[in-house]
Enzyme design. Structure first.
Site, PDB file in Angstrom:
ATOM      1  N   ASP A 185      25.781  24.917  21.570  1.00 44.16           N
ATOM      2  CA  ASP A 185      26.201  23.690  22.247  1.00 44.16           C
ATOM      3  C   ASP A 185      26.290  23.899  23.759  1.00 44.16           C
ATOM      4  O   ASP A 185      26.301  22.929  24.513  1.00 44.16           O
ATOM      5  CB  ASP A 185      27.524  23.158  21.682  1.00 44.16           C
ATOM      6  CG  ASP A 185      28.683  24.149  21.801  1.00 44.16           C
ATOM      7  OD1 ASP A 185      28.454  25.326  22.154  1.00 44.16           O
ATOM      8  OD2 ASP A 185      29.832  23.736  21.526  1.00 44.16           O
ATOM      9  N   ASP A 192      26.601  28.813  18.498  1.00 43.47           N
ATOM     10  CA  ASP A 192      26.420  27.500  17.867  1.00 43.47           C
ATOM     11  C   ASP A 192      25.632  26.538  18.754  1.00 43.47           C
ATOM     12  O   ASP A 192      25.504  25.354  18.445  1.00 43.47           O
ATOM     13  CB  ASP A 192      27.748  26.893  17.414  1.00 43.47           C
ATOM     14  CG  ASP A 192      28.670  26.500  18.561  1.00 43.47           C
ATOM     15  OD1 ASP A 192      28.605  27.140  19.625  1.00 43.47           O
ATOM     16  OD2 ASP A 192      29.462  25.553  18.384  1.00 43.47           O
ATOM     17  N   ASP A 236      24.926  29.890  23.404  1.00 42.03           N
ATOM     18  CA  ASP A 236      25.924  30.612  22.614  1.00 42.03           C
ATOM     19  C   ASP A 236      25.583  30.479  21.127  1.00 42.03           C
ATOM     20  O   ASP A 236      24.613  29.799  20.765  1.00 42.03           O
ATOM     21  CB  ASP A 236      27.333  30.110  22.935  1.00 42.03           C
ATOM     22  CG  ASP A 236      27.554  28.651  22.584  1.00 42.03           C
ATOM     23  OD1 ASP A 236      26.560  27.914  22.466  1.00 42.03           O
ATOM     24  OD2 ASP A 236      28.725  28.241  22.433  1.00 42.03           O
ATOM     25  N   SER A 263      32.039  29.655  17.742  1.00 45.11           N
ATOM     26  CA  SER A 263      31.491  29.351  19.051  1.00 45.11           C
ATOM     27  C   SER A 263      31.083  30.626  19.788  1.00 45.11           C
ATOM     28  O   SER A 263      30.299  31.414  19.279  1.00 45.11           O
ATOM     29  CB  SER A 263      32.494  28.528  19.860  1.00 45.11           C
ATOM     30  OG  SER A 263      31.913  28.009  21.027  1.00 45.11           O
TER      31      SER A 263
END
Length: 478
Positions: free
Chosen positions: A275, A273, A271, A117
Site C-alpha cells: 500500500d 502489503d 512494503d 504491513s
C-alpha cells in the site's frame, strides 16, 4: 447468539495482553519464542468479525505473503465459512486489491487482510475492512474488539435463553483471484495516466517488492504501463524478506546498488502489503518518501480544474501546501491513520490525498492507500516532465524532514512527554494542534509528536528548510 468452535477457545487475557490493537488493526509477534499472534487468536478474531457482520454476507480475504501468513489465511477462511459467511478468496495480494474487492463487490460485507504491513518478518496481523472498502474506524473497531473480548458462554451455538439450536449452515468459498486483473485495469484507466508518454520514455525501472504481495502484480502493471525494462530485484513471491521490509533508505542498499549497476532511470519499492510506495532516483539517492505524495498531487492538480481539495495527515510535509497553492487547491489535515485521511476525503470530495509515508489515495480508483496508483501517477508525472527524476526532485519545494522516536516503558508516559514538549515550545509557536498528539507550527517549520498506532513508541517528526534546523527541533524534545 454467539458462535465459538472448540478450536477457538482461548482466554480473555491471551487476546488482550499479548497483542497490539489499534486503529490500524491487530498485530503481534509470531513463533514459539514470541507467541503474540497464534492460530487460535486469528480464528477468534475471524469468528468475531463474522459475528460483527451478523454471520451473513461475503467476506473478502487476502494475505501479504510473509512466511506463516498462508496458514493464518487458511484458518481465517475456514473460520468464516464455519461461521456461515461466504468467503471471497484472493490469495496473496496487496491490501488495496482486497479493499477494491470489498468496495465494488456485490454482497461483500467486509474484508480481512492477513498482514503486519511494514513490520519485520517475526510479526503478522489482521486488518479489517468495512463494507465501504475503508478500514474500520475507531468506533467500528471498538465494536469488534467488544465482541472479541466477551467470552462466549460455550463452544456451541446457543439461543439467548441458553437452549441448543440448529447449527449454522456453512458458507461457500468463492475464487476471487481475478480481482488482481480488475485492480490493474482500474489503475490503467486513470485519466491522469498517459501510457503513450510513459512508453515513449523507455523507462528502465528497478523493482523491489520484498518477495511479498507486490511481487506478481507490480511487474504486470509496469509492463502494461509501457515500461521498457523491469529489473525485478526481490519479486519471487516467496515471502522471505531479503532485508527489513520497511521501505526506508537504510533498508534499500541492494536496490540502490542495482539502480547504479543497471543504469536504471529509477527504483520502485513497496512494503509487504504494497500500500506504500517509495522511489529511488537514478543516482541511487532516495527521492524521499514524503515526496511521493507531493509528486502525485502535483501531477493530478496540474491536470485538473482549479479549486480542488487535497487531504493529508498532520505528519506530512508542508510541501503539499506549497504545491496546492500553485493550483488554487485547499489542503485539509487529519490525525495520522489511513482511515482518518480516507473519511475526510469522502467528506470533502477531495481529488487526491495520502500520507508522507509513501501512501497515495486516489478516490476515483478507491479510497485507500495504493502503491499501484502511486506508481502509475509517478511515472506519468516523470514522463510529462521529460527529465531525470533527480531533476524533478529539485523542482519540488525543498524541505528537510528528520524523524526520531522515544521508546515507551508504559502508555502512562505519553501524556507526560507530550506535555513537556508543549511547555518547551509554547512561547515561540505560531500554532498548536492537539488533534493527534501535538503538532507545533512555527513560521517555516513544524514539529509533530504522537504515540504510534502500531508500536510502543512516541514518534517525533520535524520539518524545516534545512536539516540542521529540523535536527535542532528534535534535539530540543529530548
Amino acid at each position: 447468539m454467539r458462535f465459538e468452535p472448540n478450536s477457538l477457545l482461548i482466554t480473555h487475557q491471551l487476546v488482550t495482553n499479548l497483542l497490539l490493537r489499534s486503529i490500524s488493526g491487530l498485530r503481534g509477534t509470531v513463533g514459539e519464542d514470541l507467541p503474540g499472534l497464534t492460530a487460535e487468536i486469528v480464528a477468534r478474531y475471524a469468528a468475531s468479525f463474522a459475528e460483527y457482520n451478523d454471520f451473513k454476507g461475503t467476506v473478502a480475504v487476502g494475505y501479504d505473503g510473509r512466511l506463516g501468513g498462508a496458514r493464518f489465511y487458511e484458518i481465517c477462511i475456514q473460520t468464516l465459512v464455519t461461521c456461515g459467511c461466504d468467503v471471497l478468496t484472493l490469495g496473496m495480494v496487496p491490501t488495496p486489491t482486497v479493499a477494491m474487492a470489498v468496495e465494488y463487490g456485490a454482497d461483500v460485507v467486509g474484508g480481512i487482510i492477513i498482514t503486519a504491513s511494514h513490520n519485520p518478518g517475526e510479526w503478522n496481523g489482521m486488518k479489517f475492512l468495512a463494507q465501504t472498502g475503508l478500514f474500520l474506524d475507531a468506533e467500528e473497531n471498538k465494536a469488534l474488539w467488544d465482541i472479541v473480548d466477551t467470552p462466549p458462554p460455550s463452544p456451541l451455538l446457543l439461543s439467548e435463553e441458553g437452549e441448543h439450536i440448529a447449527p449454522i449452515e456453512f458458507g461457500d468459498v468463492i475464487d476471487g483471484r481475478d480481482r488482481v486483473e480488475d485492480h490493474i485495469q482500474a489503475v490503467l484507466s486513470i485519466p491522469f495516466v498517459d501510457r503513450e508518454k510513459i512508453a515513449k520514455r523507455n523507462f528502465r525501472v528497478a523493482l523491489d517488492c520484498v518477495n511479498a504481495s507486490g511481487s506478481l502484480i507490480h511487474p504486470r502493471l509496469l509492463h502494461s504501463l509501457g515500461v521498457a525494462d523491469v529489473i525485478e530485484l526481490y519479486c519471487d513471491a516467496s515471502g522471505i524478506f531479503p532485508h527489513r521490509p520497511e521501505p526506508v533508505p537504510e533498508n534499500l542498499t541492494s536496490l540502490r546498488e542495482a539502480i547504479l549497476r543497471e543504469k536504471a532511470d529509477l527504483g520502485i519499492v513497496v512494503d509487504p502489503d504494497a500500500d506504500r510506495l517509495v522511489l529511488i532516483m537514478e543516482n541511487g539517492e532516495p527521492f524521499i518518501e514524503e515526496n511521493t505524495i507531493v509528486l502525485c498531487a502535483e501531477h493530478v492538480l496540474k491536470n485538473s480544474p482549479r479549486g480542488q481539495t487535497v487531504v493529508v495527515n498532520l505528519s506530512t510535509t508542508r510541501a503539499v501546501e506549497d504545491i496546492a497553492a500553485m493550483y488554487h487547491a485547499k489542503v485539509i489535515r487529519t490525525a495520522v491513520g489511513e482511515i482518518n485521511v480516507a473519511k475526510k476525503m469522502q467528506e470533502t470530495n477531495a481529488i487526491i490525498g495520502g500520507e508522507g509515508s509513501g501512501g497515495v489515495i486516489l478516490p476515483m480508483v478507491h479510497t485507500g492507500r495504493d502503491s499501484l496508483v502511486g506508481v502509475a501517477l509517478a511515472l506519468s508525472a516523470l514522463a510529462e516532465f521529460g527529465g531525470p527524476i533527480s531533476a524533478k526532485r529539485k523542482e519540488l519545494p525543498q524541505y528537510e524532514i528528520v524523524k526520531s522516536k522515544i521508546e515507551l516503558e508504559s502508555q502512562e508516559q505519553v501524556k507526560e512527554i507530550l506535555s513537556a514538549i508543549e511547555k518547551k515550545f509554547s512561547g515561540k509557536a505560531k500554532s498548536i494542534n492537539k488533534e493527534d498528539g501535538i503538532r507545533i507550527d512555527f513560521e517555516r517549520s513544524w514539529l509533530h509528536a504522537r504515540a504510534s498506532n502500531t508500536e510502543p513508541i512516541i514518534r517525533i517528526i520535524a520539518e524545516a528548510q534545512t536539516k540542521k534546523e529540523a535536527e535542532m527541533l528534535i534535539t530540543e524534545c529530548s
